[in-house]
Design an enzyme around this catalytic site. Structure first.
Site, mmCIF file in Angstrom:
data_model
loop_
_atom_site.group_PDB
_atom_site.id
_atom_site.type_symbol
_atom_site.label_atom_id
_atom_site.label_comp_id
_atom_site.label_asym_id
_atom_site.label_seq_id
_atom_site.Cartn_x
_atom_site.Cartn_y
_atom_site.Cartn_z
ATOM 1 C CG HIS A 48 -1.731 1.221 1.398
ATOM 2 N ND1 HIS A 48 -2.570 1.792 0.467
ATOM 3 C CD2 HIS A 48 -1.732 2.066 2.459
ATOM 4 C CE1 HIS A 48 -3.074 2.918 0.947
ATOM 5 N NE2 HIS A 48 -2.572 3.110 2.149
ATOM 6 C CG HIS A 72 0.294 7.153 4.011
ATOM 7 N ND1 HIS A 72 0.820 6.308 3.065
ATOM 8 C CD2 HIS A 72 -0.966 6.712 4.246
ATOM 9 C CE1 HIS A 72 -0.092 5.396 2.759
ATOM 10 N NE2 HIS A 72 -1.178 5.621 3.451
ATOM 11 C CD GLU A 76 -4.692 6.252 12.080
ATOM 12 O OE1 GLU A 76 -4.227 7.254 12.646
ATOM 13 O OE2 GLU A 76 -5.865 5.883 12.210
ATOM 14 C CG ASP A 77 -2.392 1.657 10.184
ATOM 15 O OD1 ASP A 77 -3.280 2.071 10.944
ATOM 16 O OD2 ASP A 77 -2.519 1.591 8.953
ATOM 17 C CG ASP A 139 -4.187 6.755 2.177
ATOM 18 O OD1 ASP A 139 -3.926 5.543 2.060
ATOM 19 O OD2 ASP A 139 -4.773 7.239 3.170
ATOM 20 C CG ASP A 260 -21.502 15.024 -22.263
ATOM 21 O OD1 ASP A 260 -22.514 14.305 -22.108
ATOM 22 O OD2 ASP A 260 -20.959 15.649 -21.332
HETATM 23 MN MN MN Z 1 -3.030 4.509 3.807
#
Ligand code: MN
Length: 736
Positions: A48, A72, A76-77, A139, A260
């Site tokens: 990821h 990133h 958080e993880d 992300d 269109d």
């Molecule tokens: Mn992520």
């Protein structure tokens, strides 16, 4: 699977002088800390961040953005904290990672639906660097591309959020390509059946549509060449499914009526006049549909999109759209703000670079203009980071209820504003607040993303001090309204007491007078007032004197006859006075309860305290002002004898001991709680409870409930607490 070398190759290709070492280090760090984690697909988690970094590299973003893409999710993880990131990668990457972590938390909190607008603003309000938004979009894009492994409910939730929040942000930033993909993926996951149906419908025509497109683009190329219009490329596209679906629904039409559904796109060389030349060629070749021509070049869209759009009727009667733009315009249409990164090619600091950065900064601001309050006091910023700083909503702050509802307030708002924003009742009965689970003073300024919990007690009421802590007009008006109401009912009570005393002195039955509604109303009207209560309120405020009311009641003759100042005291009255004096009762005294009472206030000149001999003066608009009998001002006041009333302190009863909650802010050091409770105990004051915590700016917060019997006692407690070393401030909270 994308490898780090793919990412690096792309970065080197787009930006030859990039710091590749930084990207390698970020990769190794991410690999180390995500080790052992897997995605829902079963693949290693690292897939990821790598994919996100690749999307950013494809957008030609700088090495800092790409490295942040790799890092990133680390905070958080995994167990890594921001300080660790800082020690390895410095402040810039740390602040980007911090921004991304905060956005992730918002998204976890905002469970309530129907607040997309606010969440979107909140996301943008928390961002101080536009690169955070770009990384977040990358992300989200990768997560959307790989959603098939998640449960349907989770897919639907994420898709809805993408549609509500991230696709509009991508649109606002002019990133047409990412927006289109996010929308289609959301559509697919949110309305799978409709997606399937529409997709089949388009697929069944695809070969026919593509054949038509091939014919059209070939014709266009030939005609452009014949007319010497310099172009780069002619493309064909079938309308994206989500935007097609929206159009069918909105205009209630069928697919054949969509002008269109297919479109050709002419990308000319970089001069806008070529676009107009190409347009004339198109209109010369096919019949244009009236009112379908749009010149977004002369007047760009809000998000800086530029293009000519026209619809024409094709050879078989099939309408189609032609979009015409230069190469630069095309790049901006696809990549939006990210396209502007190409300016940051050289090393920082050169004069040319500064100019480019300035241009970039202007572009970002222009893109976000509709969302931005003008805040341009820094027009010549020097370094790159400065140029990316955003303050999209400098006047707003967004906070959450514990249930995840977003409340939008002006900057500077406090928990009290928050409480009144939820409901007037919640504001009126507010006794305290927690921000992010910590008790805070009611005057604390809210920050973006704060979770605010309001504590209430049904018997609690607003206090006048609150007016100093609120910034919203809703809160201010409610508090004012409450105080006015309260003041009025107190002034009616006081007015009644004063009139009763005066009637007593005239040897009239107070009940007969005040109970006589017609008579009271007549007198009220003479003063230009409507109802008897208005008359009593006016007496309470000191605007009307009870003696004058009696004069109107009795008429001049009767009044003169009964006037106690002119008549001799009867023997009975003399006797009564002696008895009262003997048993320690003041004569006709108004009882003064405390000092906080709105209509009995302590005179500032002498500040009488319990136990001292006092006298009351009916002051215009302030009710009774209580002076020390020996106060030098009393002599002057005696000139207006009719405004003097006798007053006495109310008896102290056991029940009148009040609990008062104090919030003590201290330096964060050990022993503060003990020091404070000792100081309180030393002046022989009861402590009901006490607790300590640490505030987010690393100060000690000690909440202590003390038992005091009057204001003076409380003042002593406060000043002895203030005297404890390390104490920074003492604030009184509402009594419980
Ligand atoms: Mn992520």
């Amino acid at each position: 699977m994308i490898r780090i070398d793919d990412v690096i190759e792309k970065v080197e290709q787009n930006r030859p002088n990039s710091n590749i070492d930084l990207i390698r280090r970020a990769y190794l760090f991410s690999a180390l800390h995500h080790k052992g984690q897997t995605r829902a697909s079963g693949e290693p988690y690292l897939v990821h961040p790598l994919a996100v970094a690749k999307i950013l590299a494809d957008l030609r973003l700088d090495e800092t953005s790409v490295a942040t893409g790799l890092l990133h999710d680390v905070v958080e993880d995994t167990l890594v904290d921001l300080d660790t990131i800082r020690s390895y990668f410095g402040d810039e990457i740390t602040s980007l990672v911090d921004g991304l972590t905060k956005i992730a938390q918002i998204s976890n909190l905002s469970k309530e639906k129907q607040q997309a607008e606010n969440v979107r603003k909140m996301v943008l309000a928390m961002v101080t660097d536009v690169r955070v938004v770009l990384i977040k979009l990358a992300d989200r894009l990768h997560n959307m591309r790989t959603m098939q492994f998640l449960k349907p409910e989770k897919r639907a939730r994420i898709a809805q959020e993408t549609l509500d929040i991230y696709a509009p942000i991508a649109h606002r930033l002019g990133m047409g390509k990412i927006r289109g993909e996010l929308e289609d993926l959301s559509f697919q996951n949110l309305y799978p059946a409709e997606y399937e149906r529409l997709s089949k419908e388009v697929e069944s025509r695809r070969s026919e549509l593509e054949a038509a497109l091939t014919r059209i683009t070939a014709t266009i190329e030939t005609r452009l060449k014949e007319n010497d219009v310099p172009y780069i490329e002619v493309q064909g596209r079938v309308k994206r499914l989500y935007s097609l679906w929206k159009k069918l629904k909105k205009q209630k039409i069928v697919i054949e009526q969509v002008y269109d559904l297919i479109a050709a796109r002419i990308i000319t060389e970089n001069e806008r006049k070529y676009c107009y030349l190409a347009l004339s060629v198109i209109h010369d070749t096919w019949t244009p549909v009236p009112e379908r021509f749009k010149d977004w070049i002369a007047i760009p869209r809000d998000n800086l999109y530029q293009s000519l759009h026209t619809s024409v009727i094709g050879d078989g009667g099939q309408p189609f759209e032609v979009q015409i733009r230069t190469q630069d315009m095309h790049q901006i249409a696809e990549e939006g703000v990210a396209a502007h990164w190409k300016y940051k090619e050289k090393r920082l600091g050169s004069a040319e670079d500064d100019e480019n950065l300035e241009e970039l900064r202007r572009t970002v601001e222009k893109l976000l203009l509709p969302l931005v309050e003008t805040n341009n006091e820094n027009p010549d910023s020097e370094d790159f980071i400065e140029s990316l700083k955003l303050d999209l909503f400098p006047k707003d702050v967004y906070a959450f209820t514990p249930m995840g509802k977003v409340i939008q307030l002006p900057r500077g708002a406090t928990p009290l504003d928050f409480a009144y924003a939820i409901h007037s009742e919640v504001g009126d009965t507010c006794t305290g607040a927690k921000i992010n689970s910590r008790i805070v003073p009611l005057k604390t300024e809210l920050q973006n993303g704060d979770v605010v919990e309001i504590m209430t007690t049904s018997s609690s009421r607003p206090s006048r001090d609150w007016l100093n802590y609120v910034v919203t007009s809703k809160a201010r008006n409610r508090i004012r309204h409450f105080i006015t109401e309260q003041q009025r009912s107190e002034s009616i009570d006081l007015g009644r007491k004063l009139l009763e005393k005066e009637a007593d002195r005239f040897r009239l039955s107070p009940k007969k007078l005040i109970g006589n509604d017609d008579e009271m109303k007549r007198i009220a009207n003479e003063y230009g007032l409507g109802r008897p209560e208005d008359l009593l309120a006016s007496i309470g405020y000191g605007k009307t004197l009870p003696r004058n009311v009696l004069a109107k009641y009795l008429g001049p003759e009767k009044f003169a006859e009964l006037d106690p100042d002119k008549r001799k005291e009867t023997r009975l009255e003399t006797g009564m006075r002696a008895v009262k004096k003997f048993i320690g009762l003041g004569e006709d005294a108004i009882v003064v309860k405390g000092v906080d009472n709105l209509l009995t206030t302590r005179a500032r000149c002498c500040n009488p305290i319990r136990g001292e001999e006092i006298i009351g003066y009916i002051s215009l608009g302030k009710g009774i002002v209580v002076h020390n009998k020996r106060c030098k001002n009393v002599k002057q006041l005696m000139v207006n004898r009719e405004r003097i009333v006798e007053v006495e302190w109310a008896k102290i009863e056991k029940e009148e001991i009040q609990s008062v909650r104090l919030l003590v802010t201290t330096e964060n050091r050990t022993g503060m709680l003990a020091g404070i409770t000792n100081a309180i105990a030393e002046i022989k004051t009861g402590i009901r409870d006490a607790s300590a915590s640490v505030s987010r700016d690393d100060q000690g917060l000690i909440e202590v409930t003390v038992e005091v019997f009057d204001k003076r006692h409380l003042d002593r407690v406060i000043s002895s607490v203030e005297g404890v070393p390390g104490v920074l401030a003492v604030e009184r909270m509402n009594a419980t």
